[in-house]
Scaffold this motif. Structure first.
Motif, PDB file in Angstrom:
ATOM      1  N   GLN A 253       0.832  -1.211   0.000  1.00  0.00           N
ATOM      2  CA  GLN A 253       0.000   0.000   0.000  1.00  0.00           C
ATOM      3  C   GLN A 253       0.862   1.254   0.000  1.00  0.00           C
ATOM      4  N   PHE A 254       2.029   1.233   0.642  1.00  0.00           N
ATOM      5  CA  PHE A 254       2.893   2.417   0.670  1.00  0.00           C
ATOM      6  C   PHE A 254       3.469   2.694  -0.714  1.00  0.00           C
ATOM      7  N   TYR A 255       4.051   1.681  -1.355  1.00  0.00           N
ATOM      8  CA  TYR A 255       4.736   1.918  -2.621  1.00  0.00           C
ATOM      9  C   TYR A 255       3.773   2.014  -3.795  1.00  0.00           C
ATOM     10  N   LEU A 256       2.669   1.285  -3.767  1.00  0.00           N
ATOM     11  CA  LEU A 256       1.697   1.413  -4.848  1.00  0.00           C
ATOM     12  C   LEU A 256       1.075   2.814  -4.861  1.00  0.00           C
ATOM     13  N   LEU A 257       0.734   3.321  -3.678  1.00  0.00           N
ATOM     14  CA  LEU A 257       0.211   4.684  -3.607  1.00  0.00           C
ATOM     15  C   LEU A 257       1.261   5.701  -4.048  1.00  0.00           C
ATOM     16  N   ALA A 258       2.518   5.459  -3.644  1.00  0.00           N
ATOM     17  CA  ALA A 258       3.599   6.388  -3.997  1.00  0.00           C
ATOM     18  C   ALA A 258       3.782   6.466  -5.510  1.00  0.00           C
ATOM     19  N   PHE A 259       3.885   5.309  -6.150  1.00  0.00           N
ATOM     20  CA  PHE A 259       4.143   5.309  -7.589  1.00  0.00           C
ATOM     21  C   PHE A 259       2.912   5.744  -8.382  1.00  0.00           C
ATOM     22  N   PHE A 260       1.719   5.399  -7.895  1.00  0.00           N
ATOM     23  CA  PHE A 260       0.506   5.835  -8.578  1.00  0.00           C
ATOM     24  C   PHE A 260       0.396   7.349  -8.547  1.00  0.00           C
ATOM     25  N   SER A 261       0.671   7.948  -7.369  1.00  0.00           N
ATOM     26  CA  SER A 261       0.642   9.403  -7.245  1.00  0.00           C
ATOM     27  C   SER A 261       1.737  10.044  -8.093  1.00  0.00           C
ATOM     28  N   PHE A 262       2.935   9.455  -8.065  1.00  0.00           N
ATOM     29  CA  PHE A 262       4.069  10.009  -8.805  1.00  0.00           C
ATOM     30  C   PHE A 262       3.799  10.024 -10.306  1.00  0.00           C
ATOM     31  N   PHE A 263       3.365   8.891 -10.866  1.00  0.00           N
ATOM     32  CA  PHE A 263       3.155   8.812 -12.309  1.00  0.00           C
ATOM     33  C   PHE A 263       1.936   9.619 -12.749  1.00  0.00           C
TER      34      PHE A 263
END
Length: 316
Positions: A253-263
């Motif tokens: 949940q931490f990294y999926l949210l991070a990369f989804f927000s970033f991209f």
């Protein structure tokens, strides 16, 4: 403040819009955000109290969890009080230096959380793949180094981006920040000067931290899965895998949210601005809210202690 060609020289105060396009419903959006914040505070404080008072939990896995809880409390507190001030009390102004401090703290605590997740993955890797040496490798000294290293690395890598804004960017086209908190790119884009070096610095920091951590976390869990599936007994495989479920949920949940927000920010040019802002807010607020819930549900020792605390408080 001095004006030069329509630009503001070294503004002393910035104005945070909140969520552009949703100003009329921001007061309602603040309600679920506030609920998540309260649950995050209660849940993480509860985890800290349980780990502190239960000596059987004074082992690396739970010590790292306590550090994660402290980081989550700090991260959510850096963003939400000011955000609710914008949504509910119409106080959008923030001093320029306070804005830079908020930016430093938010991005540093994000990076610290990533570093703690890496330390937790390494702990599980050693515990499952080399259990006989776990107590020797993960000594009190090593845990201190890992915790301090994660915090120091975060502030050392994030600080140059903040200093570049403070020292290099002098003129700003506007003092209106189209965001609900002081996000790096939202501030950089206000500048009337060349901002390429600031953008590059921000991207390098993000990839240096998240990219490095995610590679080694993924490697750790791949090795863990290989070792678990090689265990001869089904019960042993289930027990070993069960100790990692909560970590995997938090990691995803931490990294999926991070990369989804970033991209979404970098490549979602056609997406409305309020979607970008909401994703950024969710990325910062959901992990502190979900982490104690995940560990409370999936970790038997913590779940049992919480139930014991609730049962022991019988009405007189």
């Amino acid at each position: 403040m001095l004006m030069f060609n329509g630009s503001v020289f070294m503004p002393s105060v910035l104005t945070l819009v909140g969520i552009p396009g949703l100003e009329s419903v921001q007061c309602w959006i603040g309600i679920p955000f506030c609920i998540m914040y309260i649950i995050a505070l209660i849940g993480n404080f509860l985890i800290l109290v349980i780990i502190k008072n239960e000596k059987s939990l004074h082992i690396p896995m739970y010590i790292f969890l306590a550090i994660l809880a402290v980081t989550d409390i700090a991260l959510s507190t850096c963003i939400l009080p000011k955000m609710l001030g914008i949504f509910w009390f119409h106080i959008p102004q923030i001093s320029f230096d306070a804005c830079l401090l908020q930016m430093e703290l938010i991005h540093s605590f994000q990076a610290t959380e990533s570093g703690i997740l890496l330390a937790m993955a390494l702990d599980r890797y050693v515990a499952i793949c080399n259990p006989l040496k776990h107590a020797t490798i993960f000594s009190q000294q090593l845990m201190t180094y890992l915790g301090a290293g994660a915090l120091l690395r975060a502030f050392v890598l994030v600080s140059p981006s903040i200093l570049l804004i403070k020292c290099r960017l002098k003129y700003y086209r506007t003092t209106i920040v189209s965001h609900s908190y002081c996000e790096h790119m939202a501030i950089v884009k206000l500048a009337a000067e060349d901002i390429r070096i600031n953008k590059v610095c921000g991207l390098l920091v993000a990839f240096a931290i998240l990219g490095f951590d995610i590679v080694f976390i993924t490697f750790s869990y791949v090795r863990i899965f290989i070792t678990v599936f090689q265990l001869p007994q089904k019960e042993a495989r289930f027990k070993a895998f069960n100790t990692c479920i909560a970590h995997i949920c938090v990691f995803l949940q931490f990294y999926l949210l991070a990369f989804f927000s970033f991209f979404t920010h970098r490549f979602g040019a056609n997406i409305p601005p309020y979607v970008h802002i909401l994703l950024s807010d969710v990325y910062l607020l959901v992990p502190p809210f979900l982490n104690p819930v995940v560990y409370g549900v999936k970790t038997k020792q913590i779940r049992d202690k919480v139930l014991k605390m609730l049962i022991s408080k019988k009405p007189m």
